[in-house]
Design an enzyme around this catalytic site. Structure first.
Site, PDB file in Angstrom:
ATOM      1  N   TYR A  76      -0.323   8.556   5.063  1.00  0.00           N
ATOM      2  CA  TYR A  76      -0.245   7.267   5.756  1.00  0.00           C
ATOM      3  C   TYR A  76      -1.456   7.087   6.656  1.00  0.00           C
ATOM      4  O   TYR A  76      -1.950   8.042   7.264  1.00  0.00           O
ATOM      5  CB  TYR A  76       1.025   7.182   6.599  1.00  0.00           C
ATOM      6  CG  TYR A  76       2.252   6.764   5.828  1.00  0.00           C
ATOM      7  CD1 TYR A  76       2.527   5.416   5.602  1.00  0.00           C
ATOM      8  CD2 TYR A  76       3.147   7.706   5.330  1.00  0.00           C
ATOM      9  CE1 TYR A  76       3.655   5.022   4.897  1.00  0.00           C
ATOM     10  CE2 TYR A  76       4.275   7.325   4.622  1.00  0.00           C
ATOM     11  CZ  TYR A  76       4.520   5.975   4.412  1.00  0.00           C
ATOM     12  OH  TYR A  76       5.636   5.589   3.710  1.00  0.00           O
ATOM     13  N   ASP A  79       8.897  -0.796   5.437  1.00  0.00           N
ATOM     14  CA  ASP A  79       9.488  -1.783   6.331  1.00  0.00           C
ATOM     15  C   ASP A  79       8.766  -3.114   6.210  1.00  0.00           C
ATOM     16  O   ASP A  79       7.634  -3.196   5.719  1.00  0.00           O
ATOM     17  CB  ASP A  79       9.424  -1.292   7.781  1.00  0.00           C
ATOM     18  CG  ASP A  79      10.294  -0.070   8.011  1.00  0.00           C
ATOM     19  OD1 ASP A  79      11.395  -0.013   7.428  1.00  0.00           O
ATOM     20  OD2 ASP A  79       9.878   0.826   8.769  1.00  0.00           O
TER      21      ASP A  79
END
Length: 241
Positions: free
Chosen positions: A110, A52
């Site tokens: 992540y 994103d």
């Protein structure tokens, strides 16, 4: 046709994510432009996943095919000479023609960074979520552990297409060097907004803004995540091949 793997890193602050979008600055767009200039042909780059707008990557995998057989070291040097300063390629490797960055990846890790202080850290501000209220990290740790395992994460994503939302979240860990809080998550794959919504929900519950009953519903695929953590704290830390 030669197939090349790229390992790269980028600061996502001034990018509208990885994927090419008309009239917007993207990581994929910058790499394709650089490769096309070097190889004197149109090049299409395949990435391991979307990111994103504002999300960073410490380790990102991509691949491309070309008509030319180009020396790896020469290509690495040329790419880093052309690419903007917020993108760096640190490995170029010729791989089998079957390799595909999207489908050959076995897992991802992540990292999400939180700066838990009323005082802004100007060096970490672009790379973390500043939470001014004090977080009870033991409560946060216990909440995060509940996300581990196999769950339906439907309520923690944005469903843009029909896909399987049941995922085995292999590991969720918390590292605290106060006021820096780091959350790591490992799985074979992730859904869009999934990490940011896990972090946002866990932090809001640990601050007492939502009850843990909300979490139980979310892990059953019911309802909607009450909060999405901001993008600048999220880093794709490792891609597993």
């Amino acid at each position: 046709m030669p197939n090349y793997l790229l390992r790269l890193a980028f600061v996502g602050t001034n990018f509208y994510g990885w994927q090419v979008q008309p009239n917007l600055r993207t990581v994929q767009g910058e790499i394709q432009k650089a490769l096309s200039q070097i190889l004197c042909e149109d090049v299409k780059v395949t990435g391991c996943c979307r990111t994103d707008s504002g999300v960073h990557a410490l380790d990102y995998i991509a691949n491309f095919k070309t008509q030319k057989d180009f020396p790896e070291e020469k290509l690495l040097k040329a790419l880093n000479g052309i690419l903007p300063k917020d993108v760096g390629v640190y490995a170029v490797k010729k791989v089998s023609e079957e390799f595909n960055a999207r489908y050959s990846v076995k897992g991802k890790v992540y990292l999400y960074k939180i700066w838990n202080s009323e005082v802004r850290n100007p060096f970490l501000y672009p790379f973390s979520w500043q939470v001014k209220r004090e977080i009870n990290t033991e409560v946060l740790r216990n909440i995060l552990k509940k996300f581990e395992g196999t769950h339906d994460f439907r309520a923690l994503t944005k469903l843009e297409e029909e896909r399987n939302t049941v995922i085995n979240l292999e590991e969720v860990s918390l590292n605290v060097e106060y006021p820096l809080i780091e959350i790591r998550l490992k799985a074979s794959h992730f859904l869009r907004y999934m990490v940011r919504r896990i972090v946002g929900t866990a932090v809001k519950i640990s601050l007492g803004l939502y009850s843990e009953e909300v979490l139980e519903e979310l892990l059953q695929g019911k309802g909607n995540s009450p909060y999405t953590a901001p993008p600048q704290g999220l880093h794709l830390e490792k891609v597993l091949l």
